[in-house]
Design an enzyme around this catalytic site. Sequence first.
Site, PDB file in Angstrom:
ATOM      1  N   ASN A  12     -11.135-100.920  62.523  1.00 31.58           N
ATOM      2  CA  ASN A  12     -10.171-101.455  63.565  1.00 31.58           C
ATOM      3  C   ASN A  12      -8.851-100.622  63.862  1.00 31.58           C
ATOM      4  O   ASN A  12      -7.877-101.222  64.419  1.00 31.58           O
ATOM      5  CB  ASN A  12      -9.727-102.855  63.181  1.00 31.58           C
ATOM      6  N   ASP A  85     -18.634 -89.503  66.759  1.00 28.47           N
ATOM      7  CA  ASP A  85     -18.212 -90.735  66.147  1.00 28.47           C
ATOM      8  C   ASP A  85     -18.659 -90.931  64.664  1.00 28.47           C
ATOM      9  O   ASP A  85     -19.775 -90.261  64.496  1.00 28.47           O
ATOM     10  CB  ASP A  85     -18.464 -91.746  67.125  1.00 28.47           C
ATOM     11  N   GLU A  86     -18.117 -91.716  64.056  1.00 27.48           N
ATOM     12  CA  GLU A  86     -18.588 -92.058  62.698  1.00 27.48           C
ATOM     13  C   GLU A  86     -18.983 -91.112  61.851  1.00 27.48           C
ATOM     14  O   GLU A  86     -20.027 -90.814  61.255  1.00 27.48           O
ATOM     15  CB  GLU A  86     -19.944 -93.262  62.895  1.00 27.48           C
ATOM     16  N   GLY A  87     -18.003 -90.130  61.671  1.00 22.51           N
ATOM     17  CA  GLY A  87     -18.281 -88.915  60.828  1.00 22.51           C
ATOM     18  C   GLY A  87     -18.505 -88.709  59.555  1.00 22.51           C
ATOM     19  O   GLY A  87     -18.806 -88.184  58.792  1.00 22.51           O
ATOM     20  N   GLN A  88     -18.261 -90.106  58.859  1.00 28.46           N
ATOM     21  CA  GLN A  88     -18.237 -90.344  57.533  1.00 28.46           C
ATOM     22  C   GLN A  88     -20.074 -90.273  57.343  1.00 28.46           C
ATOM     23  O   GLN A  88     -20.276 -90.215  56.096  1.00 28.46           O
ATOM     24  CB  GLN A  88     -17.563 -91.746  57.236  1.00 28.46           C
ATOM     25  N   ILE A 168     -23.917 -97.722  52.042  1.00 25.80           N
ATOM     26  CA  ILE A 168     -23.792 -97.852  53.282  1.00 25.80           C
ATOM     27  C   ILE A 168     -24.848 -99.283  53.810  1.00 25.80           C
ATOM     28  O   ILE A 168     -25.807 -99.594  53.372  1.00 25.80           O
ATOM     29  CB  ILE A 168     -24.415 -96.832  54.004  1.00 25.80           C
ATOM     30  N   GLY A 171     -22.106-102.958  59.349  1.00 28.61           N
ATOM     31  CA  GLY A 171     -21.473-104.156  59.698  1.00 28.61           C
ATOM     32  C   GLY A 171     -20.289-104.008  60.455  1.00 28.61           C
ATOM     33  O   GLY A 171     -19.497-103.089  60.381  1.00 28.61           O
ATOM     34  N   TYR A 176     -16.534-106.373  56.720  1.00 31.74           N
ATOM     35  CA  TYR A 176     -15.511-105.768  56.112  1.00 31.74           C
ATOM     36  C   TYR A 176     -14.227-105.905  56.835  1.00 31.74           C
ATOM     37  O   TYR A 176     -14.323-106.420  57.983  1.00 31.74           O
ATOM     38  CB  TYR A 176     -15.941-104.105  56.435  1.00 31.74           C
ATOM     39  N   CYS A 180      -4.444-103.353  52.768  1.00 32.41           N
ATOM     40  CA  CYS A 180      -3.783-102.585  51.960  1.00 32.41           C
ATOM     41  C   CYS A 180      -4.178-102.358  50.547  1.00 32.41           C
ATOM     42  O   CYS A 180      -5.036-102.918  50.227  1.00 32.41           O
ATOM     43  CB  CYS A 180      -2.074-102.989  52.324  1.00 32.41           C
TER      44      CYS A 180
END
Length: 190
Positions: A12, A85-88, A168, A171, A176, A180
């Site tokens: 987000n 996008d979503e490089g992880q 992985i 969702g 999720y 902090c």
Amino acid sequence: MAQLYFRYGAMNASKSIQLLTVAHNYEQSGKKVLVFTPAIDDRYGVGKVASRVGISREAISIGDDTDIYAVVSAEEPYPDCVLVDEGQFLHAEHVQQLVQIVDELDIPVIVYGLLKNFKNELFPGSAGLLSEADKIEEIKTVCVYCNKKATHILKYKNGKPVYTGETIEIGGNDTYSSVCRRHYYHPPVE
């Protein structure tokens, strides 16, 4: 001189909408962009980049055996920018292919993604991007429980925080939350 950018943030943090905005700005200027997203992220359909604000576009799907460099170098003319996008979720060879695009084709590459998983470990794709990126930029968002910067991802199962399990699991906000450090280790009791 082209560069490899890694722009990361918690969930987000507006990563996908920023990617979509960059693509729009390039195209509004009459420039060509190629947008990629890993096939594993099928929340909105395979080969689609979508923001939670409701804006989306088609993208080139990256599978395990996709050669991103081959796809980009086959374009006539070359694109002015490559966005991911979503490089992880990238594999080490995908990161190296992005490096090749920057260094050999002189095309800027901007990758957006998460830094860490819910176990507080670097995603392999993110670790590779941290090692290879020319520029690393944090996209900030706030903790869902307080006003501190969100630096961790908390995963929920049946409404309870979990710290083990499948790394992985695609969702959204139902699974999720961005939190902090304090609320990662000490989430409020509901």
